[in-house]
Write a protein that holds these residues in place. Structure first.
Motif, PDB file in Angstrom:
ATOM      1  N   LEU A 138       3.498  11.230   0.182  1.00 20.17           N
ATOM      2  CA  LEU A 138       2.403   9.977   0.149  1.00 20.17           C
ATOM      3  C   LEU A 138       2.269   9.082  -0.657  1.00 20.17           C
ATOM      4  N   ALA A 139       2.848   9.390  -1.914  1.00 20.59           N
ATOM      5  CA  ALA A 139       2.801   8.344  -2.960  1.00 20.59           C
ATOM      6  C   ALA A 139       3.665   7.281  -2.843  1.00 20.59           C
ATOM      7  N   ARG A 140       4.621   7.135  -1.897  1.00 23.57           N
ATOM      8  CA  ARG A 140       5.425   6.127  -1.884  1.00 23.57           C
ATOM      9  C   ARG A 140       4.941   4.896  -1.348  1.00 23.57           C
ATOM     10  N   ASP A 141       5.516   3.687  -1.833  1.00 22.19           N
ATOM     11  CA  ASP A 141       4.938   2.357  -1.293  1.00 22.19           C
ATOM     12  C   ASP A 141       5.822   2.190   0.151  1.00 22.19           C
ATOM     13  N   ALA A 142       4.772   1.647   0.847  1.00 21.52           N
ATOM     14  CA  ALA A 142       5.122   1.106   2.155  1.00 21.52           C
ATOM     15  C   ALA A 142       5.540  -0.453   1.935  1.00 21.52           C
ATOM     16  N   LEU A 143       6.857  -0.602   1.653  1.00 22.16           N
ATOM     17  CA  LEU A 143       7.498  -2.204   1.199  1.00 22.16           C
ATOM     18  C   LEU A 143       7.659  -3.050   2.541  1.00 22.16           C
ATOM     19  N   ASP A 144       7.570  -2.500   3.728  1.00 18.20           N
ATOM     20  CA  ASP A 144       7.902  -3.130   4.983  1.00 18.20           C
ATOM     21  C   ASP A 144       7.419  -2.360   5.938  1.00 18.20           C
ATOM     22  N   PHE A 145       7.223  -2.959   7.281  1.00 13.69           N
ATOM     23  CA  PHE A 145       6.641  -2.238   8.385  1.00 13.69           C
ATOM     24  C   PHE A 145       7.820  -2.384   9.614  1.00 13.69           C
ATOM     25  N   VAL A 146       8.346  -1.385  10.125  1.00 11.12           N
ATOM     26  CA  VAL A 146       9.221  -1.556  11.054  1.00 11.12           C
ATOM     27  C   VAL A 146       8.634  -0.922  12.468  1.00 11.12           C
ATOM     28  N   PHE A 147       8.711  -1.679  13.432  1.00 11.52           N
ATOM     29  CA  PHE A 147       7.700  -1.226  14.544  1.00 11.52           C
ATOM     30  C   PHE A 147       8.799  -0.718  15.766  1.00 11.52           C
ATOM     31  N   GLY A 148       8.766   0.620  16.039  1.00 14.39           N
ATOM     32  CA  GLY A 148       9.717   1.000  17.115  1.00 14.39           C
ATOM     33  C   GLY A 148       9.429   0.482  18.503  1.00 14.39           C
ATOM     34  N   GLY A 149      10.487   0.086  19.165  1.00 15.39           N
ATOM     35  CA  GLY A 149      10.305   0.085  20.716  1.00 15.39           C
ATOM     36  C   GLY A 149      11.694  -0.106  21.145  1.00 15.39           C
ATOM     37  N   ALA A 170      15.903   9.917  -2.372  1.00 14.80           N
ATOM     38  CA  ALA A 170      15.160   9.687  -1.221  1.00 14.80           C
ATOM     39  C   ALA A 170      13.841  10.400  -1.059  1.00 14.80           C
ATOM     40  N   ASP A 171      14.234  11.756  -0.969  1.00 13.49           N
ATOM     41  CA  ASP A 171      12.940  12.792  -0.833  1.00 13.49           C
ATOM     42  C   ASP A 171      11.803  12.493  -1.896  1.00 13.49           C
ATOM     43  N   LEU A 172      12.186  12.100  -3.056  1.00 14.66           N
ATOM     44  CA  LEU A 172      11.346  11.931  -4.197  1.00 14.66           C
ATOM     45  C   LEU A 172      10.638  10.615  -4.150  1.00 14.66           C
ATOM     46  N   GLY A 173      11.348   9.694  -3.238  1.00 16.19           N
ATOM     47  CA  GLY A 173      10.905   8.177  -3.263  1.00 16.19           C
ATOM     48  C   GLY A 173      11.203   7.468  -4.519  1.00 16.19           C
ATOM     49  N   VAL A 174      12.282   7.827  -5.024  1.00 18.81           N
ATOM     50  CA  VAL A 174      12.860   7.169  -6.195  1.00 18.81           C
ATOM     51  C   VAL A 174      13.842   6.034  -6.058  1.00 18.81           C
ATOM     52  N   ASP A 175      13.618   4.863  -6.284  1.00 12.89           N
ATOM     53  CA  ASP A 175      14.613   3.830  -6.019  1.00 12.89           C
ATOM     54  C   ASP A 175      15.576   3.753  -7.080  1.00 12.89           C
ATOM     55  N   LEU A 176      16.963   4.086  -6.734  1.00 10.81           N
ATOM     56  CA  LEU A 176      17.868   4.167  -7.526  1.00 10.81           C
ATOM     57  C   LEU A 176      19.231   2.706  -7.504  1.00 10.81           C
ATOM     58  N   PRO A 222       0.901  -1.079   0.048  1.00 11.80           N
ATOM     59  CA  PRO A 222       0.047  -0.206   0.015  1.00 11.80           C
ATOM     60  C   PRO A 222       0.985   1.446  -0.159  1.00 11.80           C
ATOM     61  N   THR A 223       0.358   2.159  -0.610  1.00 12.01           N
ATOM     62  CA  THR A 223       0.952   3.448  -0.342  1.00 12.01           C
ATOM     63  C   THR A 223       0.877   4.455   0.854  1.00 12.01           C
ATOM     64  N   VAL A 224       1.675   5.285   1.176  1.00  3.92           N
ATOM     65  CA  VAL A 224       1.489   5.762   2.620  1.00  3.92           C
ATOM     66  C   VAL A 224       0.185   6.536   2.473  1.00  3.92           C
ATOM     67  N   ILE A 244      13.385   5.504   3.537  1.00  2.00           N
ATOM     68  CA  ILE A 244      12.049   4.959   4.078  1.00  2.00           C
ATOM     69  C   ILE A 244      10.828   5.468   3.553  1.00  2.00           C
ATOM     70  N   ALA A 245       9.465   4.941   3.595  1.00  4.09           N
ATOM     71  CA  ALA A 245       8.434   5.361   3.287  1.00  4.09           C
ATOM     72  C   ALA A 245       7.975   6.670   3.801  1.00  4.09           C
ATOM     73  N   GLY A 246       8.077   6.605   5.208  1.00  4.41           N
ATOM     74  CA  GLY A 246       7.525   7.484   6.064  1.00  4.41           C
ATOM     75  C   GLY A 246       7.346   6.916   7.467  1.00  4.41           C
TER      76      GLY A 246
END
Length: 694
Positions: A226-237, A421-427, A205-207, A277-279
Motif C-alpha cells: 500500500l506504500a507503493r507510489d502509483a507513478l502511472d495509471f493504466v486502464f483495462g479494456g 517487486a513484491d516489496l515495491g523496491v525500484d532496482l 499518490p501512494t496506493v 506494478i503498484a497494484g
C-alpha cells in the motif's frame, strides 16, 4: 548569529515540504535540539510536523508548534490590525525559541487563507523572529523564462522587505530545463540559488492514499504494498496481450472488477518483474471470486488489490486530481525528497550560511547523518552478497533514494527482481549479478586458484568456491569491480570474513584483522574494540587492535583517547590478565608516542571524570576516553551488548579493520538502518585507502 531559519514561498503548489524536510535534515546534523514553529495553521492534522516528529524523534509538545489558526488570524487582523496579529505570533515564537538551539519556521502556505499580502506578512514575521529566509518558488508546468523571472522577482520582494535571504530555491521545474535555469539564476542573483527538478515519485499518490481518497476496500495487500507510489495509471479494456504491452513500471492498473483475466495477467507480469506494478484498482464495486483472489495472492504476495464503487470514468477523474503528500506514513517519499534535496543543493554551503550554533554533543542521529553525507560526497560502489534478503533490499531502497552509493546485489537475478517487486523496491539503477551464471566466474576461479595454489586449490575446485556469494563479492572488491562489501545478515561472521582473509588479506602494517563498534550514546560516540573477531589477543595483538581502532575513530571524526581496559587501574592490581594489558599499553606508547593512551584502567575510571580524578588524577585520558579496548572477546562482546540494551545506545558495527580493502560483517539480527549505516561506513572506508592497500 542565525538562530532560526524561515522557509517560505510566494504561492501555493511549490512543493516546499521537500525544502523544509531538507533544511531540518541539515539542522539536525549540526545541533541536538531543533525546534519547529508554524506561525499559522489550518484545521486538521499537520502532516509535515507529524513527519518531522516521527523522523527526527522530536520531543516538542505539538501545542507549542503553532502560532494560531488561519480563522483566528484573519479575524484578529480585521478587528485589531496586522501589528496585533504579528505581536501575538512573535510572542508564541519566542516561547519556542527559548527552549531550543535553533528553530525551523514553516511559513504560511498561501492556500485559502483570506489574508491580504501574505508574502509581506511572512517577510515581517521572519524579520521579527530574527530569522534568515529561504524563499521557495514553484516552477511546475512553467516555461524556463517564466521560472527565472519569478525567482528573481521573489528575491527582490523579500530583499526589499528587509529580509536576510540565505538562498533561493526553485522547485519542481521541468527536468529538461533544470540545468539552463540553474546556470542563468546563479549568474543573476547575489545569493546562492538551487534548482530542483520535478520528481514524479514525490507527486505520485501512494496506493494507500488512493484507497483512502476513493473510499476503497483493500481485498489483498500488505502495508508495504500500500506504500507503493502509483507513478502511472493504466486502464483495462483491451484484450490481455495488448493490455500487458501497455503496462509501465510502477503503474496502478484500473479495471472493472469482473475482468479476472486482466487482474491475473497484470499480477503475473508483476511477479515476473516485467514490469513491477503498484497494484490493481477494481471499479464498479465488483470483485473476482475467491479462487481468483487466492491465485492473485499467490502470484504477487503483498501487492494491493483494491475495490471501489465508482465506474472507470469518474474514478479516472478522481485519480488524476490526486497528488502525493509527504507525511509520517510515506517514509519512502521522505527518502526520495531528501535524496533530491541533497543532490541539487550545496548542503555544506547552505549549512555554513545558516550559521547555526554547533553542538558539542554528538547524538546518534547526528552521527548517522554525517555517515550518509560523507559517503555521498565521494560516491563508491558496495557489493551486497545477500541480494534476496528482505532487509538488504529495504536498505537498498533507502541507499538509492538518498544517493549514498552505487550498489551491486548478488544472487539469482529473477529471484531478486521478484522479491524487490513484491516489496515495491525500484532496482533500475542497481547492478544485479548471479555468481552461478556470471561471465566473471571463470576469471574469478583463475584468480582464486592462483591466490590459494599453496593450499592445493585447483581451477576446477575454485570454480565451485567462487560461486558462493561471499567469495564472489570479495573477489569483486579485490579485482576493483566494487569498492567494498557488506554481508552477514543471513551468513555467519566466519562465512563473511573468511574469504577476506584468504583473498584481500591484511595491510602490511597490521598483524591481525580486528573490529570496532561505534557506540552512539545520548550525547557522544565511543569506539569499542575488539568485540567481534579475536577471542583472546596477546599483548602484541592487543596493541595492534588499539592502534587500528584509533585510526578508525579518527577517520570517522572521533578524537582518539585510548583506554586499555582491565579489572584494575594503574598499578593497583597484578596477574597475567593485567600484565597483558600493561604490556600492550607500553607497546603502543613505544610505537606510537603521538597517541593518547592509558592502561590498564577500569571502565568507570576511563569514562567518568569524578572517578578518574580519584584513581588517575594526572591522566589526560582517564575520565574522557573515547576508544575503549577490551582485553578479550568475552568481555568486549558482553559489554557492548549490555550498554546497547541497558543504556539504549545504538551500536553501529562491527566495522572490520586491518584489511587491505573494506569488508564488513552484519549481525544476523541487523535492522534496515543498521545495514544502511554499515554500507555508508564501508563506502567511507574505501574513500581513503590506507598505505599499502592494493
Amino acid at each position: 548569529m542565525t538562530r532560526s531559519v524561515y522557509v517560505t514561498g510566494i504561492d501555493r503548489g511549490d512543493g516546499r515540504q521537500v525544502v523544509e524536510l531538507g533544511v531540518m535534515e541539515l539542522l539536525t546534523r549540526q545541533v541536538d535540539r531543533v525546534g519547529v514553529f508554524r506561525p499559522l495553521v489550518h484545521d486538521g492534522p499537520d502532516r509535515l510536523f507529524d513527519l518531522l516528529r516521527a523522523r527526527y524523534r522530536l520531543s516538542q509538545d505539538a501545542a507549542s508548534v503553532y502560532g494560531m489558526d488561519y480563522h483566528e488570524a484573519s479575524a484578529l487582523q480585521a478587528e485589531q490590525g496586522t501589528d496585533e496579529l504579528v505581536s501575538r505570533i512573535v510572542d508564541r515564537f519566542h516561547r519556542v525559541a527559548r527552549e531550543y538551539e535553533v528553530v525551523l519556521v514553516l511559513g504560511t502556505d498561501f492556500a485559502d487563507t483570506q489574508l491580504p499580502d501574505e508574502l509581506a506578512l511572512n517577510a515581517r514575521l521572519a524579520n521579527e523572529f530574527g530569522a534568515s529566509v529561504i524563499p521557495v518558488v514553484g516552477g511546475r508546468k512553467q516555461t524556463a523564462e517564466s521560472v527565472r523571472a519569478e525567482t528573481r522577482n521573489a528575491y527582490r520582494a523579500y530583499d526589499s522587505l528587509g529580509c536576510d535571504v540565505l538562498a533561493m530555491i526553485t522547485n519542481r521545474v521541468a527536468p529538461a530545463d533544470r540545468d539552463e535555469i540553474n546556470e542563468r539564476l546563479r549568474a543573476s542573483l547575489p545569493v546562492p540559488c538551487y534548482v530542483l527538478p520535478d520528481e514524479a515519485a514525490l507527486s505520485a499518490p501512494t496506493v494507500a492514499q488512493i484507497t483512502h481518497a476513493l473510499g476503497g476496500r483493500v481485498l489483498l495487500g500488505d502495508d508495504s504494498g500500500l506504500a507503493r507510489d502509483a507513478l502511472d495509471f493504466v486502464f483495462g479494456g483491451a484484450m490481455l496481450p495488448n493490455f500487458l504491452n501497455a503496462l509501465t513500471p510502477g503503474c496502478l492498473v484500473v479495471t472493472p472488477g469482473d475482468r479476472a483475466d486482466l487482474v491475473v495477467g497484470s499480477l503475473a507480469a508483476h511477479s515476473a518483474g516485467t514490469p513491477p506494478i503498484a497494484g490493481v484498482l477494481l471499479t464498479l464495486n465488483e470483485q473476482p471470486g475467491p479462487e481468483i483472489l487466492t491465485l492473485a495472492d499467490r502470484l504477487a504476495p503483498g501487492t494491493p488489490v483494491v475495490a471501489v464503487s465508482g465506474g472507470s470514468f469518474p474514478t479516472a477523474a478522481e485519480l488524476f486530481a490526486l497528488e502525493g503528500k509527504l507525511n509520517a506514513a510515506t517514509p519512502r517519499k521522505a527518502e526520495t525528497a531528501l535524496g533530491l534535496f541533497e543532490r541539487y543543493v550545496d548542503t555544506a554551503g547552505l549549512l555554513g550560511r545558516v550559521s547555526a550554533p554547533s553542538s558539542d554533543r554528538v547524538t546518534p542521529m547526528m552521527f548517522e547523518h554525517k555517515l550518509l553525507e560523507r559517503a555521498r560526497a565521494d560516491r563508491r560502489r558496495v557489493v551486497l552478497p545477500e541480494g534476496t534478503e528482505e532487509r538488504v533490499l529495504r536498505a537498498t531502497d533507502v541507499l538509492l533514494r538518498r544517493g549514498v552509493c552505487d550498489l551491486t546485489l548478488l544472487g539469482p537475478v529473477e529471484q531478486i527482481r521478484k522479491k524487490a517487486a513484491d516489496l515495491g523496491v525500484d532496482l533500475a539503477d542497481t547492478e544485479l549479478i548471479d555468481p552461478q551464471t556470471s561471465e566473471l566466474r571463470d576469471r574469478f576461479a583463475a584468480k582464486y586458484a592462483e591466490l590459494r595454489a599453496h593450499k592445493g586449490v585447483t581451477v576446477e575446485l575454485a570454480y565451485d568456491v567462487v560461486a558462493d556469494v561471499n567469495y564472489f563479492g570479495t573477489l569483486m572488491v579485490q579485482e576493483g569491480l566494487a569498492d567494498g562489501m557488506v554481508s552477514g545478515s543471513v551468513h555467519s561472521t566466519a562465512a563473511t570474513i573468511r574469504p577476506a582473509f584468504e583473498i584481500i588479506k591484511t595491510k602490511p602494517d597490521a598483524s591481525i584483522v580486528s573490529s570496532v563498534f561505534f557506540m552512539c550514546l545520548a550525547d557522544k560516540v565511543l569506539v569499542y574494540g575488539d568485540c567481534a573477531v579475536n577471542p583472546d589477543p596477546n599483548a602484541e595483538q592487543l596493541a595492534d587492535i588499539a592502534v587500528q581502532a584509533a585510526a578508525t575513530a579518527e577517520q570517522f571524526g572521533v578524537d582518539p583517547r585510548i583506554a586499555m581496559l582491565s579489572y584494575s587501574t594503574g598499578t593497583s592490581g597484578s596477574g597475567a590478565d593485567v600484565d597483558k594489558v600493561r604490556e600492550a599499553t607500553e607497546k603502543v606508547r613505544a610505537g606510537r608516542p603521538d597517541l593518547k593512551i592509558e592502561g590498564p584502567i577500569q571502565y568507570d575510571a576511563a569514562v567518568e571524570p569524578s572517578v578518574a580524578a580519584t584513581k588517575l588524577p594526572d591522566s589526560d585520558v582517564a575520565g574522557q576516553a573515547s576508544v575503549l579496548i577490551f582485553p578479550d572477546l568475552n568481555t568486549g562482546n558482553n559489554t557492548y551488548k549490555a550498554v546497547q540494551r541497558s543504556a539504549g545506545a545504538i551500536a553501529v558495527g562491527p566495522v572490520l579493520q586491518g584489511l587491505r580493502k573494506p569488508v564488513n560483517d552484519l549481525s544476523r539480527g541487523a535492522l534496515v538502518q543498521d545495514i544502511v549505516n554499515t554500507v555508508a561506513i564501508t563506502a567511507i572506508q574505501s574513500q581513503a585507502p590506507a598505505p599499502g592497500a592494493s
